[in-house]
Design a protein around this motif. Structure first.
Motif, PDB file in Angstrom:
ATOM      1  N   ARG A 132       9.270  -2.510   0.931  1.00  7.99           N
ATOM      2  CA  ARG A 132       9.241  -1.055   0.872  1.00  7.99           C
ATOM      3  C   ARG A 132       8.367  -0.553  -0.285  1.00  7.99           C
ATOM      4  NH1 ARG A 132      14.595   0.330  -0.165  1.00  7.99           N
ATOM      5  NH2 ARG A 132      15.231  -1.845  -0.251  1.00  7.99           N
ATOM      6  N   GLY A 133       7.567  -1.434  -0.847  1.00  7.82           N
ATOM      7  CA  GLY A 133       6.570  -0.966  -1.816  1.00  7.82           C
ATOM      8  C   GLY A 133       6.920  -1.170  -3.277  1.00  7.82           C
ATOM      9  N   ALA A 134       8.142  -1.643  -3.580  1.00  6.57           N
ATOM     10  CA  ALA A 134       8.485  -1.903  -4.983  1.00  6.57           C
ATOM     11  C   ALA A 134       8.341  -3.397  -5.225  1.00  6.57           C
ATOM     12  CB  ALA A 134       9.900  -1.444  -5.289  1.00  6.57           C
ATOM     13  N   LEU A 135       7.255  -3.771  -5.884  1.00  6.53           N
ATOM     14  CA  LEU A 135       6.908  -5.195  -5.957  1.00  6.53           C
ATOM     15  C   LEU A 135       7.610  -5.893  -7.126  1.00  6.53           C
ATOM     16  CD1 LEU A 135       3.128  -4.624  -5.276  1.00  6.53           C
ATOM     17  CD2 LEU A 135       4.809  -5.467  -3.639  1.00  6.53           C
ATOM     18  N   ILE A 136       8.920  -5.912  -7.110  1.00  5.34           N
ATOM     19  CA  ILE A 136       9.652  -6.544  -8.218  1.00  5.34           C
ATOM     20  C   ILE A 136       9.534  -8.064  -8.112  1.00  5.34           C
ATOM     21  CG2 ILE A 136      11.183  -4.573  -8.529  1.00  5.34           C
ATOM     22  CD1 ILE A 136      13.303  -5.959  -7.018  1.00  5.34           C
ATOM     23  N   PRO A 137       9.657  -8.764  -9.231  1.00  6.43           N
ATOM     24  CA  PRO A 137       9.345 -10.196  -9.258  1.00  6.43           C
ATOM     25  C   PRO A 137      10.063 -10.997  -8.171  1.00  6.43           C
ATOM     26  CG  PRO A 137       9.788  -9.411 -11.475  1.00  6.43           C
ATOM     27  CD  PRO A 137      10.071  -8.261 -10.548  1.00  6.43           C
TER      28      PRO A 137
ATOM     29  N   ALA B 107      -6.915   4.715  -6.357  1.00 10.67           N
ATOM     30  CA  ALA B 107      -6.892   4.248  -4.964  1.00 10.67           C
ATOM     31  C   ALA B 107      -6.308   5.309  -4.047  1.00 10.67           C
ATOM     32  CB  ALA B 107      -6.089   2.953  -4.860  1.00 10.67           C
ATOM     33  N   CYS B 108      -5.312   6.048  -4.529  1.00  6.60           N
ATOM     34  CA  CYS B 108      -4.726   7.117  -3.709  1.00  6.60           C
ATOM     35  C   CYS B 108      -5.763   8.204  -3.443  1.00  6.60           C
ATOM     36  CB  CYS B 108      -3.508   7.733  -4.407  1.00  6.60           C
ATOM     37  SG  CYS B 108      -2.112   6.613  -4.524  1.00  6.60           S
ATOM     38  N   GLY B 109      -6.672   8.396  -4.386  1.00  6.27           N
ATOM     39  CA  GLY B 109      -7.709   9.409  -4.234  1.00  6.27           C
ATOM     40  C   GLY B 109      -8.820   8.984  -3.273  1.00  6.27           C
ATOM     41  N   GLY B 110      -8.989   7.690  -3.076  1.00  5.61           N
ATOM     42  CA  GLY B 110     -10.033   7.222  -2.173  1.00  5.61           C
ATOM     43  C   GLY B 110     -10.405   5.791  -2.498  1.00  5.61           C
TER      44      GLY B 110
ATOM     45  N   ARG C  16       2.445   5.833   2.487  1.00  5.36           N
ATOM     46  CA  ARG C  16       3.679   5.881   1.713  1.00  5.36           C
ATOM     47  C   ARG C  16       3.418   5.553   0.239  1.00  5.36           C
ATOM     48  NH1 ARG C  16       7.218   1.497   3.694  1.00  5.36           N
ATOM     49  NH2 ARG C  16       6.059   0.471   2.047  1.00  5.36           N
ATOM     50  N   VAL C  17       2.418   4.683   0.020  1.00  4.90           N
ATOM     51  CA  VAL C  17       2.067   4.299  -1.345  1.00  4.90           C
ATOM     52  C   VAL C  17       1.690   5.533  -2.164  1.00  4.90           C
ATOM     53  CG1 VAL C  17       0.428   2.994  -2.742  1.00  4.90           C
ATOM     54  CG2 VAL C  17       1.348   2.001  -0.644  1.00  4.90           C
ATOM     55  N   ALA C  18       0.890   6.410  -1.550  1.00 11.21           N
ATOM     56  CA  ALA C  18       0.463   7.614  -2.248  1.00 11.21           C
ATOM     57  C   ALA C  18       1.646   8.529  -2.536  1.00 11.21           C
ATOM     58  CB  ALA C  18      -0.600   8.350  -1.431  1.00 11.21           C
ATOM     59  N   GLN C  19       2.563   8.611  -1.569  1.00  8.25           N
ATOM     60  CA  GLN C  19       3.768   9.432  -1.804  1.00  8.25           C
ATOM     61  C   GLN C  19       4.555   8.922  -2.998  1.00  8.25           C
ATOM     62  OE1 GLN C  19       6.108   9.354   1.779  1.00  8.25           O
ATOM     63  NE2 GLN C  19       4.487  10.414   2.910  1.00  8.25           N
ATOM     64  N   GLN C  20       4.770   7.617  -3.017  1.00  7.35           N
ATOM     65  CA  GLN C  20       5.524   7.032  -4.126  1.00  7.35           C
ATOM     66  C   GLN C  20       4.810   7.270  -5.448  1.00  7.35           C
ATOM     67  OE1 GLN C  20       6.042   2.965  -2.911  1.00  7.35           O
ATOM     68  NE2 GLN C  20       8.140   3.303  -2.214  1.00  7.35           N
ATOM     69  N   TYR C  21       3.487   7.130  -5.433  1.00 10.88           N
ATOM     70  CA  TYR C  21       2.718   7.331  -6.654  1.00 10.88           C
ATOM     71  C   TYR C  21       2.957   8.732  -7.193  1.00 10.88           C
ATOM     72  CZ  TYR C  21      -1.104   8.311  -9.786  1.00 10.88           C
ATOM     73  OH  TYR C  21      -1.821   8.690 -10.890  1.00 10.88           O
TER      74      TYR C  21
ATOM     75  N   ALA D 277       1.136  -5.895   0.145  1.00  9.10           N
ATOM     76  CA  ALA D 277       0.201  -5.334  -0.840  1.00  9.10           C
ATOM     77  C   ALA D 277       0.131  -3.809  -0.762  1.00  9.10           C
ATOM     78  CB  ALA D 277      -1.179  -5.927  -0.623  1.00  9.10           C
ATOM     79  N   ARG D 278       0.089  -3.185  -1.926  1.00  5.54           N
ATOM     80  CA  ARG D 278      -0.022  -1.725  -1.968  1.00  5.54           C
ATOM     81  C   ARG D 278      -1.473  -1.290  -1.820  1.00  5.54           C
ATOM     82  NH1 ARG D 278       3.473  -0.067  -7.174  1.00  5.54           N
ATOM     83  NH2 ARG D 278       2.170  -1.679  -8.086  1.00  5.54           N
ATOM     84  N   ILE D 279      -2.375  -2.071  -2.411  1.00  6.54           N
ATOM     85  CA  ILE D 279      -3.802  -1.807  -2.169  1.00  6.54           C
ATOM     86  C   ILE D 279      -4.429  -3.102  -1.672  1.00  6.54           C
ATOM     87  CG2 ILE D 279      -3.983   0.039  -3.883  1.00  6.54           C
ATOM     88  CD1 ILE D 279      -5.301  -1.935  -5.794  1.00  6.54           C
ATOM     89  N   ARG D 280      -5.455  -2.951  -0.827  1.00  4.44           N
ATOM     90  CA  ARG D 280      -6.125  -4.119  -0.252  1.00  4.44           C
ATOM     91  C   ARG D 280      -7.627  -3.949  -0.325  1.00  4.44           C
ATOM     92  NH1 ARG D 280      -1.954  -4.279   3.711  1.00  4.44           N
ATOM     93  NH2 ARG D 280      -0.763  -6.211   3.375  1.00  4.44           N
ATOM     94  N   ARG D 281      -8.315  -5.089  -0.458  1.00  5.16           N
ATOM     95  CA  ARG D 281      -9.768  -5.027  -0.435  1.00  5.16           C
ATOM     96  C   ARG D 281     -10.243  -5.290   0.971  1.00  5.16           C
ATOM     97  NH1 ARG D 281     -13.852  -7.772  -4.602  1.00  5.16           N
ATOM     98  NH2 ARG D 281     -13.064  -9.703  -3.713  1.00  5.16           N
TER      99      ARG D 281
END
Lengths: 856, 238
Positions: free
Chosen positions: B56-61, A427-430, A492-497, A476-480
């Motif tokens: 902040r992106g950490a989806l803990i339970p 997902a980070c790639g596209g 930010r999701v991609a950075q964390q990844y 959600a980190r990724i969405r449809r």
């Protein structure tokens, strides 16, 4: 000296020359001629297969010229490629080389560069590893080299970049080195998924796998190509092993000990062997053993021979120095753990000494392959069993090597935590389409049997955590989107990844910082000597002496993420134990050892003192038939003992010991404890267990019934520290919690949420969560060897041989000697607290104790 | 004298500690109960820490709030306190109360009904929690006790604080045991964090410097079935 992967002599010069003329471009033929070499048959065969469009697995022993074989298809193709004209767009990567070790990539760059230059090829070769500076990485993106040498983690990062498709659009080959070691881990799963992605970018992509001999080559052949249709395999080229190695077991003048792992008895003989050879490589199984052996060798080192130590906890700089000295042939001996197992080619080793049992026949073969890195000369090796059972194991491994038997572990199903990481990376790639990605993932062999429902749960996990309580939709980190494609919801999701990519999760470790003696914690920081696991450092008191990097160190204290030490001395020296590096005895070797026990004809091959030991056992007790499980019971002191001999490795025995004790407890046999070795386990109790068996309360068959793998196992597992540790690994890989970086530890406890707490909460609220599912799968496959225990229990059903004795048997001595040496990690921590609280009461009088009135 | 109260079976004379003249139970579940005042103190609930991380992106339970409330409810049911003091950092952040799932909110309100409930302001939640009953205070003095979130730098007799999430560690027979604990020196008491996702910090850490008289420091470590009182000299850092 010529590069090692090229060989001057070939077995079939004529055939090779004819083929060479057809397959190789002119400059290659000329270069071989100038050098007085000819290409080997398998190198040309691989080239021919590759040119016909096939992916290929090459299985060959060390020294057979595997590396050049792997690169020949790329190099010949690149030689014919017209030069890029100035102003023309840059071309993408042509060949990707992936190895499990950074050092290996660097090594290949060096070794491949020379022939490329001499042949005059217009080929740019570069490495890309975690050590590559960012400006170079950026430049590589704009002007990619023709051949990129890298690691599985870097491939994952490249795929997660927005320009991945363009970067890889010219890719022709992926060369996978040391494939046998890559595929057995989660790194292999990540890599398999990465390859599947590359195949989507470039449908005609070919792979070339280079591997040492393995038990099931077909598994690797499937791994190399898209499983579409399922069962598709890459071509196979097998090069027969070179000269048979010359392996012997040390027939010591000294007494071989009953138990222990130090092999201290053999030090004079080992030292003698070092003196008689140019360079000796000494392999041990664990870092603690490495430290001990190194210490003992220096104690015996009257001639001050240059003997070095190499293991994974030492500081990188220190390791590089040792490697360099080794390459320069400046060392006479190196004590090493598995960090040196893989195919890095250093120095002129003419003897391998394996201290301790090798635990696996293939592992032994690969380690011995280090000696005398030429296929045509026999490697020389000596095995040093550390105790009597290890003599049997060494013998079994040696026989297996002569038979060419292989016992590499079977591949395991692709892990779901790794898949989660990959999905986020994609997902980070596209944007991606879930149906398409599902098919792509299933084309990777480890995930060929993945079900759609599981895949959808993984997507759900990546998006919102996949919880039944749907609380996190808005985070959600990724969405449809409306177009049906999944996208990352913010950058930010991609950075964390990117910060968390990879599957190697270390135990929390502390740097060992050296300070001058007498300065205590106030001492200024000296050099870092290496790393030590936090849980070990936590058990030390200031003033304790321990062995590390071959030195005796005095523990001063813990300062932030550092363990502060000074020069130590003294008699009570502790050797750190390390969590990793303990190999289980392979199923194959275990069976061989059982076979050897049962067949007294084969004892002739054993040292006399060991054969004697078995004969006396036969007189005083009995030796089990192959396939039977011997269980002995006997009284000793005021306790009753039960010793069983499954020969399934320590992990299996530990699990079995835990489960047996639970059952005996329920049967009111009042068990007190157990201890396990690689070969047997002993349980002791207040009551006479033999009497219970006789009264069938429970019978021995009931006690060892497979149903112990049901509820008992489940209960115990859930509380087990091992499961918590596995959960942490899965959670980090799946991207639920972040990796811990040096320097973060200070604030760590308060700012982050510990994996143990998450585990407890998740287990009580959503026990079927996908991450717990992944954790259990991991634990039963690797950590606890539950499947192996299950196979053992079903094998011995109806074949348990009970022998009641008046006293301990010769075979029982080794495990009985282990009692008291190690504590079993159970749940009894409150007992320790009680002891501490009682100590206070005792010292301070009542009023400070826990049950009396306190003043605060 | 046999101490007796509505739920007195829980409380034995022997289990009581004295704090500035008040008698209290250090409950192994991590709360303090003052039977004479019928007052229950709990610290650092950090409700909605899970969703704070998720933001902040950490989806803990997302089950921490539920788990924490369930444990607290059981304790309240046992003691039936008249007063409950939540000693600050009741929510992990200022928006926590707002984010709380409706079912949890109802659960919490049911627990609060019929008692005086004080939200002591913490550094994570300086303001009153949105739309929840109870009174928000900076600090609270009752009898000889002073409840505040952060322990003050000056010595205050009878101060009950939280904020630092104390834990203690001992090494016995070569094995290390770390537990959350109450930490007291006869002058003040620092309570363990109660929330399901709260970590802890060793009482020997720098952050506690100057708070305790070391010679009288005791750690009351939380065990599975009881509290273990361990003197400061037995404790290990880290």
């Amino acid at each position: 000296m010529p590069p090692r992967y090229l060989l001057r002599v070939t077995e079939q010069p004529r055939l090779a020359e004819q083929n060479a003329a057809v397959l190789l471009p002119e400059p290659f033929v000329r270069w071989f001629g100038e050098k007085g070499w000819s290409p080997r048959a398998h190198q040309l065969e691989l080239l021919a297969k590759a040119q016909s469009g096939q992916s290929v697995l090459l299985i060959a022993p060390t020294g057979a010229g595997k590396t050049l074989a792997g690169f020949l298809p790329s190099l010949t193709e690149l030689a014919d490629r017209p030069k890029r004209k100035p102003g023309q767009a840059h071309r993408g990567i042509h060949t990707l080389y992936i190895s499990p070790l950074k050092a290996l990539a660097v090594d290949i760059e060096r070794n491949l560069g020379k022939p490329v230059e001499e042949i005059g090829l217009p080929v740019a070769i570069e490495t890309r590893t975690g050590d590559t500076p960012s400006h170079k990485r950026q430049r590589q993106k704009l002007a990619p080299p023709d051949i990129l040498l890298t690691t599985p983690e870097q491939l994952a990062l490249l795929i997660a970049a927005g320009d991945a498709r363009r970067f890889f659009e010219d890719l022709r080959y992926v060369v996978l080195d040391e494939l046998h070691s890559l595929v057995t881990s989660k790194r292999g799963h990540l890599l398999a998924l990465g390859l599947a992605r590359l195949r989507s970018y470039v449908p005609g992509l070919q792979t070339i796998g280079l591997s040492a001999t393995v038990a099931e080559p077909d598994e690797l052949r499937r791994w190399l190509v898209a499983q579409n249709p399922p069962g598709t395999m890459a071509g196979l080229i097998t090069v027969a092993g070179g000269a048979k190695p010359d392996i012997s077991i040390l027939d010591s003048r000294e007494r071989v000990p009953w138990s222990g792992h130090s092999a201290r008895y053999a030090i004079p003989e080992i030292y003698e062997a070092i003196k008689q050879h140019r360079t000796t490589l000494l392999f041990v199984n664990t870092r603690s053993q490495a430290e001990l052996l190194f210490q003992e060798l220096w104690r015996a080192n009257e001639d001050s021979l240059p003997i070095a130590l190499h293991h994974g906890s030492l500081d990188v700089g220190q390791r590089r120095r040792v490697e360099k000295a080794m390459a320069d042939n400046a060392l006479r001996a190196i004590v090493a753990t598995s960090t040196l197992d893989l195919g890095i080619d250093w120095g002129d080793v003419d003897l391998v000494v394996h201290v301790g049992a090798p635990k696996g026949a293939s592992r032994l073969a690969q380690r011995i392959g280090r000696a005398n890195h030429r296929m045509d000369e026999p490697s020389k090796a000596i095995l040093i069993p550390a105790n009597r059972f290890e003599v049997l194991e060494c013998r079994a491994a040696l026989d297996a090597n002569y038979l060419g038997a292989q016992d590499t572990p079977p591949l395991i199903k692709g892990a779901l935590d790794v898949l989660s990481q990959h999905v986020l990376g994609v997902a980070c790639g596209g944007p991606f389409d879930a149906d398409f990605l599902f098919e792509e993932v299933r084309s990777a062999a480890p995930y060929a049997a993945l079900e759609r429902e599981t895949f959808d749960r993984v997507i759900d996990f990546v998006a919102t955590g996949g919880y039944a309580l749907r609380n996190y939709e808005r985070y959600a980190r990724i969405r449809r989107n409306k177009d049906g494609l999944w996208r990352v919801s913010n950058p930010r999701v991609a950075q964390q990844y990117r910060l968390n990519v990879g599957t190697i999760v270390e135990m929390p470790e502390l740097n060992i910082r050296y300070v001058r003696q007498g300065r205590g914690m106030a001492g200024r920081g000296g050099p870092v000597l290496g790393k030590i696991e936090e849980y070990f450092a936590e058990t030390l008191r200031p003033g304790d002496n321990f062995l590390f990097a071959g030195k005796v160190l005095r523990f001063e204290g813990i300062r932030e993420n550092e363990c502060v030490v000074s020069n130590g001395a003294g008699a009570n020296i502790i050797v750190p134990s390390y969590a990793g590096g303990k190999f289980p005895l392979s199923t194959y070797l275990a069976e061989q050892v059982r076979g050897m026990l049962a067949d007294s004809d084969r004892w002739k091959l054993l040292p006399e003192q060991v054969a004697d030991w078995l004969r006396i056992q036969q007189e005083k007790s009995v030796l089990p038939k192959r396939g039977d499980l011997l269980v002995e019971t006997f009284p000793r002191g005021n306790r009753h003992y039960m010793v069983a001999y499954p020969f399934e490795g320590r992990l299996v025995h530990q699990t079995l010991g835990m489960l047996l004790t639970r059952r005996l407890e329920r049967a009111h046999a009042r068990p007190l404890g157990f201890v396990a070795t690689d070969y047997s386990l002993a349980v002791w109790a207040l009551d006479d267990m033999a009497a219970s068996f006789k009264a069938r309360k429970p019978s021995l068959g009931q006690l060892f019934d497979e149903d112990m793998l049901g509820d008992d196992l489940e209960d115990w597992l859930n509380e087990s520290w091992m499961l918590k540790r596995t959960f942490r690994t899965c959670a980090v890989i799946a991207g639920l919690i972040e990796k811990r970086y040096p320097g973060q530890e200070k604030s760590g406890r308060q700012v982050t949420v510990s994996a143990d707490l998450i585990y407890d909460v998740l287990r009580s609220h959503e026990p079927d969560h996908i991450l717990l599912q992944a954790t259990r799968a991991d634990a039963s496959a690797g950590l606890l060897d539950v499947s192996r225990l299950g196979e053992m229990l079903s094998r011995v059903r109806g074949r348990i041989m009970h022998k009641h004795l008046d006293q301990i048997s010769p075979l029982a001595v080794p495990v009985m000697l282990e009692i008291g040496k190690e504590s079993v990690n159970g749940g009894a921590n409150d007992t320790l607290l009680m002891e501490a609280a009682d100590l206070v009461e005792e010292a301070m009088g009542s009023g400070h104790g826990s049950n009396s009135r306190k003043s605060v | 004298m046999n101490f007796s109260l509505s739920r007195a079976t829980l409380i034995a004379e022997a289990d009581l500690v004295g704090i500035a003249g008040e008698r209290a139970v250090c409950d192994r579940r991590g709360v303090l109960y003052f039977p004479d005042l019928r007052l229950l103190a709990v610290s650092d609930l950090h409700l909605e820490k899970g969703s704070s991380f998720a933001r902040r992106g950490a989806l803990i339970p997302p089950y921490d709030t539920g788990a924490t409330l369930l444990r607290l409810q059981a304790i309240i049911a046992d003691y039936q306190p008249r007063i409950v003091v939540s000693l600050g950092d009741s929510f992990h952040d200022g928006g926590g109360a707002e984010r709380m799932h409706q079912s949890f909110r109802e659960h919490l309100e049911a627990m609060m009904a019929g008692r005086d409930w004080f939200w002591v302001a913490g550094n994570h939640d300086p303001d009153a929690p949105a739309d929840l009953p109870g009174e928000t205070v900076r600090e609270l003095a009752i009898g000889s006790l002073l409840f505040r979130h952060e322990p003050s730098k000056l010595r205050v007799e009878g101060e009950i604080a939280g904020h630092l999430h104390p834990c203690a560690r001992i090494v016995q027979r070569g094995r290390s045991v770390r537990r959350r604990c109450f930490a007291g020196d006869g002058g003040r008491m620092i309570m363990p964090a109660f929330g399901a996702y709260t970590g802890s910090l060793n009482v020997l850490d720098r952050a506690y410097a100057g708070l305790f008289r070391l010679e009288t420091l005791m750690a009351y470590m939380l065990g599975a079935e009881r509290i273990f009182a361990i003197s400061g000299s037995m404790l290990r850092p880290g």
